[in-house]
Design an enzyme around this catalytic site. Structure first.
Site, short mmCIF file in Angstrom:
data_model
loop_
_atom_site.label_atom_id
_atom_site.label_comp_id
_atom_site.label_asym_id
_atom_site.label_seq_id
_atom_site.Cartn_x
_atom_site.Cartn_y
_atom_site.Cartn_z
N LYS A 1 44.16 4.51 -102.46
CA LYS A 1 45.18 5.35 -103.12
C LYS A 1 46.52 5.34 -102.40
CE LYS A 1 42.17 8.61 -105.52
NZ LYS A 1 41.88 10.04 -105.76
N ASP B 1 45.69 13.11 -110.37
CA ASP B 1 44.84 14.16 -109.77
C ASP B 1 45.54 15.51 -109.90
OD1 ASP B 1 42.80 12.45 -109.05
OD2 ASP B 1 43.61 12.05 -107.05
N ALA C 1 41.88 18.77 -95.89
CA ALA C 1 43.24 18.27 -95.65
C ALA C 1 43.36 16.78 -95.95
CB ALA C 1 43.63 18.56 -94.20
N GLY C 2 42.46 16.28 -96.79
CA GLY C 2 42.53 14.86 -97.18
C GLY C 2 43.32 14.69 -98.46
N ALA D 1 42.40 14.72 -101.62
CA ALA D 1 42.11 15.69 -102.69
C ALA D 1 42.88 16.98 -102.43
CB ALA D 1 40.61 15.95 -102.76
N ASN E 1 41.13 23.97 -92.50
CA ASN E 1 40.46 22.68 -92.33
C ASN E 1 39.65 22.68 -91.04
OD1 ASN E 1 40.01 19.98 -93.26
ND2 ASN E 1 41.25 19.25 -91.56
N THR F 1 39.30 20.29 -88.86
CA THR F 1 40.17 19.82 -87.79
C THR F 1 41.55 20.45 -87.98
OG1 THR F 1 38.99 17.73 -87.96
CG2 THR F 1 41.02 17.72 -86.64
N LYS G 1 44.94 18.33 -88.44
CA LYS G 1 45.18 17.71 -89.75
C LYS G 1 45.62 18.74 -90.78
CE LYS G 1 42.81 14.46 -92.43
NZ LYS G 1 41.49 14.05 -92.95
N TYR H 1 32.00 16.81 -108.00
CA TYR H 1 31.42 16.78 -109.36
C TYR H 1 30.01 16.23 -109.42
CZ TYR H 1 32.79 11.87 -109.29
OH TYR H 1 32.91 10.54 -108.95
P1 ATR Z 1 39.49 12.94 -99.76
O1 ATR Z 1 40.50 11.84 -99.88
O2 ATR Z 1 38.39 12.85 -100.79
O3 ATR Z 1 40.11 14.29 -99.73
P2 ATR Z 1 39.22 12.70 -96.88
O4 ATR Z 1 40.62 12.26 -96.78
O5 ATR Z 1 38.18 11.99 -96.13
O6 ATR Z 1 38.71 12.68 -98.39
O7 ATR Z 1 39.19 14.27 -96.51
C1 ATR Z 1 38.01 14.97 -96.41
C2 ATR Z 1 38.28 16.41 -95.97
O8 ATR Z 1 37.02 17.09 -95.92
C3 ATR Z 1 38.90 16.54 -94.59
O9 ATR Z 1 39.75 17.65 -94.59
C4 ATR Z 1 37.67 16.80 -93.70
O10 ATR Z 1 37.92 17.58 -92.54
P3 ATR Z 1 38.46 16.90 -91.17
O11 ATR Z 1 39.94 16.77 -91.32
O12 ATR Z 1 38.04 17.85 -90.12
O13 ATR Z 1 37.75 15.56 -91.06
C5 ATR Z 1 36.81 17.61 -94.63
N1 ATR Z 1 35.40 17.50 -94.25
C6 ATR Z 1 34.61 16.40 -94.34
N2 ATR Z 1 33.36 16.67 -93.92
C7 ATR Z 1 33.35 17.98 -93.56
C8 ATR Z 1 32.36 18.87 -93.06
N3 ATR Z 1 31.11 18.44 -92.82
N4 ATR Z 1 32.73 20.14 -92.80
C9 ATR Z 1 33.98 20.59 -93.04
N5 ATR Z 1 34.97 19.80 -93.52
C10 ATR Z 1 34.66 18.52 -93.79
#
Ligand code: ATR
Length: 267
Positions: free
Chosen positions: A66, A99, A124-125, A127, A145, A147, A150, A209
Site C-alpha cells: 500500500k 479505506d 498505529a498501522g 488501518a 498503541n 508500542t 509508534k 472481518y
Molecule cells: P495494518 O496495516 O493492518 O494496520 P500493521 O501496520 O502491522 O497492520 O499494524 C498493526 C497494529 O496492531 C500495530 O499498531 C501493532 O502494534 P505495535 O505498533 O506495538 O506493533 C498492533 N498489534 C499487533 N499485534 C498486537 C498485539 N498482539 N497486541 C496489541 N497490539 C498489536
C-alpha cells in the site's frame, strides 16, 4: 469489451475482493472480471509495468504494497495525507485510498453518527491511519498503541492525542475502534481494550472481518454497545473502489452477501 480488474498482494491468502467485485459486476451487468494476483516483492515493479502493458483497468493493492504503490501513480489528496493507497485507476493513472470511505460507510450504515464523538483508535498501522484521517476533522480522536513510540508518531502526524494504555480506564469514549489484528483468525483471541472500558457502553467498531463476529464484537454486544463489524468496512471500501472503477453505483447489499457467504465457506 470485457475489462480486467484485480488485487495485488503478498501473500494474498484468501482475498475477499474477487467474489465481492465479481458479484457486483454480475449484479450491475458491467462487463468486468476481477482476479487475484499474488506478486512476490522482487516482482512488484515488473508486475506494475505488466498491468499497464496488458491494459488492466483497475487494481486494488493490499499488504505489503500500500505504500510501495505510491511512486507509480498520481496521488489523490487523501493518499498523500495518509501515505498509503489501496486502489489504482489505471485509465486515469491515479491512486486512491478507499479505506477512508470504508470507515465512514461502515459507521454510517450501522447508525453510528461519527460526529462530535470522543473516538479511541487502538493501533498505529495502516488501518489506524485511515481511521484517524477519516474521523479527525469531525471528532475528537485519541490513539493508543502497544508500542507507545509508534502511537505517538501517528498522533503527532495527525495532530491528535496519544494515550498510554494504563490511562485508558480513567477516561470515557463514545467510540472504540480496533485497528490491530487482535481477534483475527490466526492471531490471539484477546480484547484490544479491557472489559471495564466496554462496560461504559461506547460504540465499538472492529476492523477485523475474519471471523465476522470477533470476540470484541461479541463482548461489545453483551454489554449492550452498538457494534460495527469489519465486514462492513471491507464492503464499503470495495464499494467505493467499484464506483471509481466503473462510474456506477455499487450494489452494496449484493457485495456484502457475497463476502459473508465466502467467509462462511472458509470458516
Ligand atoms: P495494518 O496495516 O493492518 O494496520 P500493521 O501496520 O502491522 O497492520 O499494524 C498493526 C497494529 O496492531 C500495530 O499498531 C501493532 O502494534 P505495535 O505498533 O506495538 O506493533 C498492533 N498489534 C499487533 N499485534 C498486537 C498485539 N498482539 N497486541 C496489541 N497490539 C498489536
Amino acid at each position: 469489451m470485457m475489462e480486467v480488474f484485480g488485487v495485488i498482494g503478498y501473500p494474498l491468502g484468501h482475498s475477499m475482493s474477487p467474489v465481492m467485485h465479481n458479484a457486483a459486476f454480475r449484479e450491475t451487468g458491467y462487463q468486468g472480471i476481477y482476479v487475484p494476483f499474488e506478486v512476490r516483492p522482487e516482482n512488484f515493479e515488473s508486475a506494475i509495468e505488466g498491468i499497464k502493458a496488458l491494459g488492466i483497468r483497475g487494481i486494488n493493492i493490499t499488504i505489503p504494497y500500500k505504500e510501495r504503490i505510491l511512486e507509480f501513480f498520481r496521488q489523490r489528496r487523501e493518499v498523500r495525507e495518509i501515505g498509503a493507497a489501496n486502489t489504482v485507476d489505471l485509465k486515469r493513472k491515479t491512486c486512491h485510498n478507499t479505506d477512508v470511505d470504508g470507515v465512514i460507510g461502515a459507521l454510517q450504515s450501522s447508525g453510528v453518527d461519527a460526529k462530535d464523538m470522543e473516538v479511541l483508535v487502538v493501533g498505529a498501522g495502516g488501518a489506524a491511519k485511515a481511521c484517524v484521517y477519516a474521523l479527525k476533522d469531525d471528532n475528537e480522536v485519541y490513539i493508543t498503541n502497544r508500542t507507545a513510540k509508534k502511537g505517538v508518531e501517528l498522533a503527532e502526524r495527525f495532530d491528535v492525542e496519544f494515550i498510554e494504555r494504563e490511562r485508558l480506564e480513567t477516561l470515557k469514549f463514545d467510540l472504540i475502534i480496533n485497528a490491530t489484528p487482535l481477534g483475527m483468525k490466526g492471531f490471539p483471541e484477546k480484547l484490544p481494550v479491557s472489559e471495564k472500558i466496554l462496560g461504559k457502553k461506547p460504540a465499538v467498531f472492529d476492523m477485523v472481518y475474519n471471523p465476522p463476529e470477533t470476540l470484541l464484537i461479541r463482548k461489545a454486544l453483551s454489554y449492550g454497545c452498538k457494534a460495527v463489524s469489519g465486514v462492513d468496512m471491507l464492503v464499503y471500501q470495495g464499494a467505493k473502489a467499484f464506483e471509481i472503477f466503473t462510474g456506477k453505483k455499487a450494489p452494496v447489499e449484493v457485495m456484502k452477501k457475497a463476502v459473508v457467504s465466502e467467509l462462511k465457506k472458509i470458516a
